[in-house]
Design a protein around this motif. Structure first.
Motif, PDB file in Angstrom:
ATOM      1  N   THR A  55      -6.505  10.660  -5.074  1.00  0.00           N
ATOM      2  CA  THR A  55      -5.452  11.227  -5.923  1.00  0.00           C
ATOM      3  C   THR A  55      -5.012  10.234  -7.000  1.00  0.00           C
ATOM      4  N   ILE A  56      -5.089   8.935  -6.683  1.00  0.00           N
ATOM      5  CA  ILE A  56      -4.735   7.899  -7.662  1.00  0.00           C
ATOM      6  C   ILE A  56      -5.877   7.727  -8.657  1.00  0.00           C
TER       7      ILE A  56
ATOM      8  N   THR B  36       1.748   5.406  -4.611  1.00  0.00           N
ATOM      9  CA  THR B  36       1.728   6.843  -4.360  1.00  0.00           C
ATOM     10  C   THR B  36       1.748   7.601  -5.674  1.00  0.00           C
TER      11      THR B  36
ATOM     12  N   LYS C  27       0.822  -1.208   0.000  1.00  0.00           N
ATOM     13  CA  LYS C  27       0.000   0.000   0.000  1.00  0.00           C
ATOM     14  C   LYS C  27       0.855   1.257   0.000  1.00  0.00           C
ATOM     15  N   GLU C  28       1.962   1.231   0.753  1.00  0.00           N
ATOM     16  CA  GLU C  28       2.783   2.437   0.865  1.00  0.00           C
ATOM     17  C   GLU C  28       3.525   2.759  -0.428  1.00  0.00           C
ATOM     18  N   ASP C  29       3.605   1.800  -1.351  1.00  0.00           N
ATOM     19  CA  ASP C  29       4.280   2.056  -2.628  1.00  0.00           C
ATOM     20  C   ASP C  29       3.336   2.609  -3.693  1.00  0.00           C
TER      21      ASP C  29
ATOM     22  N   GLU D  87       3.724   9.928  -6.412  1.00  0.00           N
ATOM     23  CA  GLU D  87       5.131  10.095  -6.786  1.00  0.00           C
ATOM     24  C   GLU D  87       5.644   8.869  -7.541  1.00  0.00           C
ATOM     25  N   ARG D  88       5.304   7.694  -7.030  1.00  0.00           N
ATOM     26  CA  ARG D  88       5.749   6.463  -7.685  1.00  0.00           C
ATOM     27  C   ARG D  88       5.113   6.319  -9.070  1.00  0.00           C
TER      28      ARG D  88
END
Length: 365
Positions: free
Chosen positions: A61-62, A37, A33-35, A39-40
């Motif tokens: 946002t995704i 993002t 989940k933390e990946d 930014e990624r």
């Protein structure tokens, strides 16, 4: 043009590599989940983000920044909501439609790209593997044919998401041997709370069930309910789910091995955040101190010093000789452990001795 596969289930992790071979396009795999993002995703610059079995909310946002395609195991708009497989089987369905749809703010309400028939025979793990193959084909179709998603047609029917306690066979709406069979098989997959019965202070979990004329044959695991202090019922509770997140690859038996060693009174420390267990350490006590058997921190909470807090609390509250075996000896050296032997599997046996600083009491009677 690149794509992303975001999945939280191990049976889908090979999908990205296979799709790269089949389409000639680069696919990037995201499993945490933390990946996931902005930014990624900006770094990858995918045309589409596909979500075959993602267990987390997809941030707005995704959803708004990329084309996000999710897969739901019902003929939408019938069966929106949680636990679709289990709800379908309990309603007597033997087949369904696997739906690919665009992710929108309203749950499972987005327009539909395409649907494929899916058989619901077999265990939950077998059905999920079957669905994974269909999803792979559907993703390839979406990439090659670029279908325009169409609004859902019909009156929505919403399923209730199941809770761990719903796996209790004693409370299930069962009237026949077939009902028992369906109830056990629909919960038989990694990461799901298996069907259970509570008997005489013990819990029996059932799996790998087969229907043979007038009887059921399968596998059961029996353990003491008080064997593992855990504030969540059903399927082993939050400690079990933490260990499954920390050790997602087969054989996924860390919790069961921990249960086999645990004795009431053994030191077991947990860390909670927002109602979830995010860290734990367990020490099997012996006459000189104990052996540190398990140390786990949720991948989403690592890098915050939580493991240090757990180990230091264990050492402080349990003076004496603490041993452990590990493949990361440098970490435990920092916490004061000393390596004493390299074992045949190349892990290190380590030890830390802490004096008991408690002052003796005097009886003046």
């Amino acid at each position: 043009m690149s794509y992303v596969i975001a999945t939280s289930r191990p049976w889908n992790e090979i999908m990205a590599a296979r799709l790269s071979e089949r389409t000639g396009q680069p696919f990037h795999l995201i499993t945490r989940k933390e990946d996931l993002t902005p930014e990624r995703l900006r770094e990858i610059a995918p045309r589409t983000v596909f979500f075959p079995h993602w267990s987390h909310l997809i941030p707005a946002t995704i959803q708004e920044g990329w084309e996000c395609v999710i897969f739901h195991m019902t003929d939408l708009p019938y069966g929106r909501g949680g636990s679709p497989l289990q709800n379908l089987i309990q309603r007597g369905h033997r087949e369904t439609q696997l739906t690919a749809l665009r992710c929108v703010a309203e749950l499972d309400a987005g327009p539909v790209y395409l649907k494929r028939p899916l058989c619901l025979e077999g265990s939950a793990s077998e059905i999920f593997l079957r669905a994974a193959g269909l999803i792979e084909d559907m993703i390839e179709t979406i990439i090659r044919e670029a279908p325009t998603p169409q609004p859902q047609q019909g009156e929505p029917m919403v399923f209730r998401r199941r809770k761990p306690e719903d796996s209790d066979l004693d409370q299930a709406p069962i009237q026949s041997l077939n009902d028992f069979f369906d109830f056990i098989r629909m919960l038989d997959a990694d990461g799901y709370p298996r069907a259970f019965l509570d008997l005489h202070g013990h819990r029996m979990e059932l799996s790998r069930v087969q229907l043979e004329q007038d009887r059921l044959v399968g596998t059961f695991v029996l353990y003491r309910q008080d064997a593992m202090p855990d504030q969540d019922s059903g399927g082993g509770g939050m400690i079990k789910r933490l260990l499954e997140r920390c050790y997602p690859k087969p054989p996924r038996d860390v919790f069961q091995r921990m249960l086999s060693r645990y004795r009431p009174g053994d030191p077991l420390y947990t860390l909670e955040h927002q109602g979830n267990t995010v860290g734990m350490v367990y020490c099997a006590r012996h006459s000189k101190g104990g052996h540190l058997e398990n140390l786990a921190v949720d991948p989403a909470y690592r890098g915050k010093g939580l493991a240090d807090q757990l180990v230091n609390a264990l050492i402080k509250d349990n003076p004496g000789v603490i041993t452990l075996t590990t493949r990361i000896p440098t970490y435990f050296i920092r916490l004061g452990f000393k390596p004493i032997q390299t074992l045949p599997d190349q892990s290190s046996l380590m030890i830390k001795t802490t004096p008991n600083t408690q002052q003796p009491t005097t009886n003046n009677q």
